[in-house]
Motif scaffolding. Structure first.
Motif, mmCIF file in Angstrom:
data_model
loop_
_atom_site.group_PDB
_atom_site.id
_atom_site.type_symbol
_atom_site.label_atom_id
_atom_site.label_comp_id
_atom_site.label_asym_id
_atom_site.label_seq_id
_atom_site.Cartn_x
_atom_site.Cartn_y
_atom_site.Cartn_z
ATOM 1 N N TYR A 1 2.868 10.995 5.910
ATOM 2 C CA TYR A 1 1.505 11.306 5.461
ATOM 3 C C TYR A 1 1.351 11.174 3.949
ATOM 4 O O TYR A 1 0.230 11.111 3.433
ATOM 5 N N ARG A 2 2.471 11.109 3.218
ATOM 6 C CA ARG A 2 2.396 10.933 1.771
ATOM 7 C C ARG A 2 2.293 9.466 1.358
ATOM 8 O O ARG A 2 1.999 9.167 0.186
ATOM 9 N N LEU A 3 2.520 8.555 2.283
ATOM 10 C CA LEU A 3 2.579 7.145 1.906
ATOM 11 C C LEU A 3 1.274 6.599 1.344
ATOM 12 O O LEU A 3 1.308 5.784 0.414
ATOM 13 N N PRO A 4 0.104 6.977 1.867
ATOM 14 C CA PRO A 4 -1.116 6.439 1.253
ATOM 15 C C PRO A 4 -1.205 6.701 -0.245
ATOM 16 O O PRO A 4 -1.501 5.791 -1.026
ATOM 17 N N GLU A 5 -0.912 7.928 -0.684
ATOM 18 C CA GLU A 5 -0.986 8.241 -2.111
ATOM 19 C C GLU A 5 0.146 7.574 -2.887
ATOM 20 O O GLU A 5 -0.051 7.127 -4.036
ATOM 21 N N LEU A 6 1.339 7.467 -2.270
ATOM 22 C CA LEU A 6 2.478 6.879 -2.969
ATOM 23 C C LEU A 6 2.343 5.367 -3.124
ATOM 24 O O LEU A 6 2.785 4.798 -4.135
ATOM 25 N N LEU A 7 1.760 4.711 -2.134
ATOM 26 C CA LEU A 7 1.655 3.245 -2.158
ATOM 27 C C LEU A 7 0.378 2.744 -2.816
ATOM 28 O O LEU A 7 0.306 1.583 -3.221
ATOM 29 N N LYS A 8 -0.621 3.604 -2.923
ATOM 30 C CA LYS A 8 -1.917 3.181 -3.465
ATOM 31 C C LYS A 8 -1.813 2.561 -4.859
ATOM 32 O O LYS A 8 -2.460 1.535 -5.135
ATOM 33 N N PRO A 9 -1.025 3.109 -5.796
ATOM 34 C CA PRO A 9 -0.953 2.492 -7.129
ATOM 35 C C PRO A 9 -0.460 1.049 -7.124
ATOM 36 O O PRO A 9 -0.733 0.299 -8.066
ATOM 37 N N TYR A 10 0.231 0.657 -6.062
ATOM 38 C CA TYR A 10 0.763 -0.694 -5.973
ATOM 39 C C TYR A 10 -0.067 -1.593 -5.062
ATOM 40 O O TYR A 10 0.278 -2.760 -4.839
ATOM 41 N N GLY A 11 -1.149 -1.031 -4.494
ATOM 42 C CA GLY A 11 -1.998 -1.814 -3.606
ATOM 43 C C GLY A 11 -1.303 -2.211 -2.325
ATOM 44 O O GLY A 11 -1.586 -3.262 -1.759
ATOM 45 N N LEU A 12 -0.410 -1.348 -1.824
ATOM 46 C CA LEU A 12 0.399 -1.674 -0.653
ATOM 47 C C LEU A 12 0.168 -0.678 0.482
ATOM 48 O O LEU A 12 -0.376 0.406 0.281
ATOM 49 N N ALA A 13 0.616 -1.088 1.663
ATOM 50 C CA ALA A 13 0.530 -0.227 2.850
ATOM 51 C C ALA A 13 1.623 -0.635 3.819
ATOM 52 O O ALA A 13 2.199 -1.726 3.718
ATOM 53 N N LEU A 14 1.938 0.246 4.779
ATOM 54 C CA LEU A 14 2.795 -0.159 5.887
ATOM 55 C C LEU A 14 2.056 -1.160 6.754
ATOM 56 O O LEU A 14 0.842 -1.059 6.948
ATOM 57 N N GLN A 15 2.787 -2.120 7.288
ATOM 58 C CA GLN A 15 2.174 -3.138 8.137
ATOM 59 C C GLN A 15 1.547 -2.539 9.384
ATOM 60 O O GLN A 15 0.494 -2.984 9.859
ATOM 61 N N ASN A 16 2.173 -1.508 9.924
ATOM 62 C CA ASN A 16 1.693 -0.851 11.139
ATOM 63 C C ASN A 16 2.182 0.584 11.130
ATOM 64 O O ASN A 16 3.192 0.902 10.494
ATOM 65 N N MET A 17 1.477 1.454 11.815
ATOM 66 C CA MET A 17 1.861 2.862 11.888
ATOM 67 C C MET A 17 1.591 3.395 13.279
ATOM 68 O O MET A 17 0.754 2.861 14.014
ATOM 69 N N GLY A 18 2.272 4.485 13.621
ATOM 70 C CA GLY A 18 1.970 5.213 14.834
ATOM 71 C C GLY A 18 0.753 6.086 14.619
ATOM 72 O O GLY A 18 0.105 6.047 13.560
ATOM 73 N N ASP A 19 0.441 6.918 15.598
ATOM 74 C CA ASP A 19 -0.765 7.733 15.481
ATOM 75 C C ASP A 19 -0.495 9.134 14.948
ATOM 76 O O ASP A 19 -1.410 9.935 14.811
ATOM 77 N N ILE A 20 0.766 9.430 14.632
ATOM 78 C CA ILE A 20 1.128 10.707 14.012
ATOM 79 C C ILE A 20 1.900 10.398 12.738
ATOM 80 O O ILE A 20 2.782 9.539 12.733
ATOM 81 N N ASP A 21 1.561 11.096 11.653
ATOM 82 C CA ASP A 21 2.229 10.824 10.376
ATOM 83 C C ASP A 21 2.945 12.049 9.819
ATOM 84 O O ASP A 21 3.231 12.126 8.628
ATOM 85 N N ALA A 22 3.264 13.004 10.682
ATOM 86 C CA ALA A 22 3.949 14.222 10.226
ATOM 87 C C ALA A 22 5.422 13.979 9.932
ATOM 88 O O ALA A 22 6.037 14.724 9.166
#
Length: 435
Positions: free
Chosen positions: A90-111
Motif C-alpha cells: 500500500y506504500r508503493l503509490p507514494e514511493l513510486l510516484k516521484p519516479y512516475g512508475l507503477a507496478l505492472q499489475n497488482m492483486g486486489d489487496i495491498d496489505a
C-alpha cells in the motif's frame, strides 16, 4: 525480546514465538539468524500476516521486518526499483510516484509486504500479465550459513526462478528489485451480467480485455464482471466521487457486508435471499483512475480463503461443479467466488508455471467453519488439474504437489543447498516441501 501470541489476519493461525527480533538493517537480520542457530531455533520472517496458511508461523525466532522499508535504489533508465523487503504494497503509490512508475499489475489487496506477497505467489488478473514474482528481477537473501546472497540476471541467475517465489524456504529476503512500468490509469467498467453468458464466453472475456475478473455470489445466477482497460496517465481522469466510493467500498462492501455475514451466520436460511438482493443492488459503475486505485480494494471483513490455479479452459466447468456442490449439500455461502486469469510463466513454484491460467477463489466468513466446504471444493479443483495458492488454505502435501510442478525437484535441490539444516522451515513447509 519476549514475545506474545502472534495471529495471522484471518485468525486461523497463531503461535507464541520463543522470541521476536526487529532487525533494522540487513546486518541485524544476519545476526539474528546466527543467534537463532546458536540456540538451536528455527527462523521465520513475518510481514503483514495476510497468508491464510501457516507459511509464516514461527515457533522459534520470529523476524518482524517492519523496520526494513522503503526505496533503496532506482534505475530510472530501466524503470527498476530496489525495495526493502518489509515494504508494504500500500506504500508503493507514494514511493513510486516521484519516479512516475507503477507496478505492472497488482492483486486486489495491498496489505501485504512485498517479500510476503512474492514468497506466496500473489497475483492479480490479466491474461497477458503474470503474478508479482514475474515482475522481480533481483533479490538479496540472508542465508543459513551466515552470509548474504545476491541473485539476479547477472549474479547467480540459475537461482532466480527459485528465489523470487521461494515460500521463505531458501532464506530471508532483504531486498527485492522490481521491474516497474511508467505509471498508467485504468478505465474500469463494473456491471452485473448473467453468469451463464459469462461462462459461455469465458475464453473471449478472459482474453479480450487487459484485465478481466468476475465475482459470483452462490445462490444467484449473476456474475459481477469487472473489466479494466489500461490508459496513459494523460488520458482524461474520471475517478469515483468521494461519496460514491464511500458508499460502494466502505459502507456497502465492508460495513453492510459485515452485518450481512453475521446475520447469515445467525440465520443461515437468510443467506440466499440476501445474496440475491446484493447482486440486484450492485451498481453499474464506470470510472477512470490511477492503476493502484482501481486494482486494489479495501477489505475489512475477515474471511478464510482457498484459491486454486487451473488450466484456463477448465474454469467454466469448475464454476458449474461448485454450484452443484453447494446446492446438493444445502450450504448457505455468503461470500462470493472470485475468478481471475493470468499469463503462463517459468517460475518454478508459480501456480501459473507453464500454462494459461484461470484462478478460482472461494471464501467463508472467519466465524464460520470452512473445512467441509473447502475440502469438497478442493476435490473439484484437483480433478481439473488445479494447483493451490501457497498462501491460502489447502490440504495437500509434498507427495501430491510434486507431480503438478515440473521443477519441484529442482526447487528442493536448491533448498537442500541453501538450507540443508532447515533453519527456515516450519510445519507448513515440512508439509508442502517435505522435511
Amino acid at each position: 525480546m519476549s514475545s506474545t501470541v502472534w495471529r495471522n489476519w484471518s485468525r486461523i493461525e497463531s503461535v507464541t514465538p520463543a522470541r521476536v527480533a526487529y532487525p533494522g538493517s540487513p546486518d541485524e537480520v544476519v545476526q539474528a539468524i546466527a543467534a537463532a542457530r546458536a540456540d538451536g531455533l528455527r527462523v521465520k520472517p513475518i510481514g503483514a500476516g495476510h497468508s491464510f496458511t501457516g507459511i509464516a508461523v514461527a515457533p522459534g525466532v520470529q523476524l518482524d521486518l517492519r523496520n526494513l522499508q522503503g526505496v533503496l535504489a532506482v534505475d530510472e533508465q530501466r524503470h527498476r526499483v530496489k525495495l526493502a523487503a518489509g515494504t508494504h504494497l500500500y506504500r508503493l503509490p507514494e514511493l513510486l510516484k516521484p519516479y512516475g512508475l507503477a507496478l505492472q499489475n497488482m492483486g486486489d489487496i495491498d496489505a501485504q509486504t512485498i517479500a510476503g506477497a512474492t514468497s506466496t505467489g500473489t497475483h492479480g488478473t490479466g491474461h497477458a500479465f503474470g503474478g508479482l514474482a514475474t515482475q522481480i528481477v533481483a533479490v538479496t537473501l540472508a542465508t543459513a550459513d551466515g552470509g548474504t546472497l545476491e541473485i539476479s540476471e547477472n549474479s547467480n541467475p540459475e537461482l532466480l526462478d527459485a528465489a523470487r517465489l521461494g515460500l521463505g524456504a531458501l532464506g530471508v529476503l532483504l531486498d527485492i528489485t522490481v521491474q516497474c512500468v511508467p505509471a498508467f490509469q485504468l478505465q474500469a467498467v463494473e456491471k452485473p451480467e448473467p453468469l451463464a453468458e459469462v461462462l459461455a464466453q469465458w475464453e473471449q472475456r478472459g482474453t479480450g480485455a487487459d484485465h478481466f475478473e468476475f465475482y459470483w455470489f452462490p445462490h444467484t445466477q449473476t456474475a459481477l464482471a469487472k473489466t479494466n482497460t489500461r490508459l496513459p496517465m494523460d488520458a482524461p481522469r474520471k475517478p469515483l466521487g468521494g461519496f460514491q466510493r464511500w458508499l460502494d467500498d466502505d459502507l456497502m462492501s465492508n460495513t453492510v457486508f459485515n452485518w450481512v455475514c453475521h446475520l447469515g451466520k445467525a440465520v443461515p436460511a437468510l443467506t440466499p435471499p440476501i445474496n440475491r438482493l446484493a447482486q440486484r443492488l450492485t451498481n453499474n459503475r464506470e470510472f477512470t483512475d490511477v492503476s493502484t486505485s482501481v486494482f486494489t480494494t479495501k477489505r475489512e471483513v475477515r474471511f478464510r480463503e482457498m484459491e486454486y490455479a487451473l488450466p484456463r479452459e477448465e474454469v467454466p466447468d469448475v464454476l458449474r461443479a461448485l454450484d452443484r456442490l453447494i446446492n446438493q449439500n444445502g450450504w448457505r455461502i455468503s461470500f462470493p467466488v472470485e475468478v481471475r486469469v493470468a499469463a503462463p510463466d517459468d517460475i518454478w513454484l508459480s501456480t501459473a508455471h507453464g500454462r494459461e491460467t484461470g484462478y478460482v477463489a472461494i471464501h467463508r466468513f472467519f466465524k464460520e467453519d470452512p473445512h467441509t466446504y473447502f475440502r469438497l471444493a478442493e476435490q473439484i479443483f484437483r480433478a481439473h488439474g488445479g494447483r493451490p495458492h501457497w498462501g491460502k488454505m489447502h490440504y495437500q502435501d509434498a507427495s501430491t504437489l510434486a507431480p503438478t510442478y515440473p521443477r519441484f525437484g529442482d526447487f528442493l535441490a536448491v533448498r537442500d543447498k541453501l538450507d540443508p539444516e532447515r533453519v527456515f522451515a516450519n510445519d507448513y513447509l515440512d508439509r508442502v516441501l517435505g522435511a
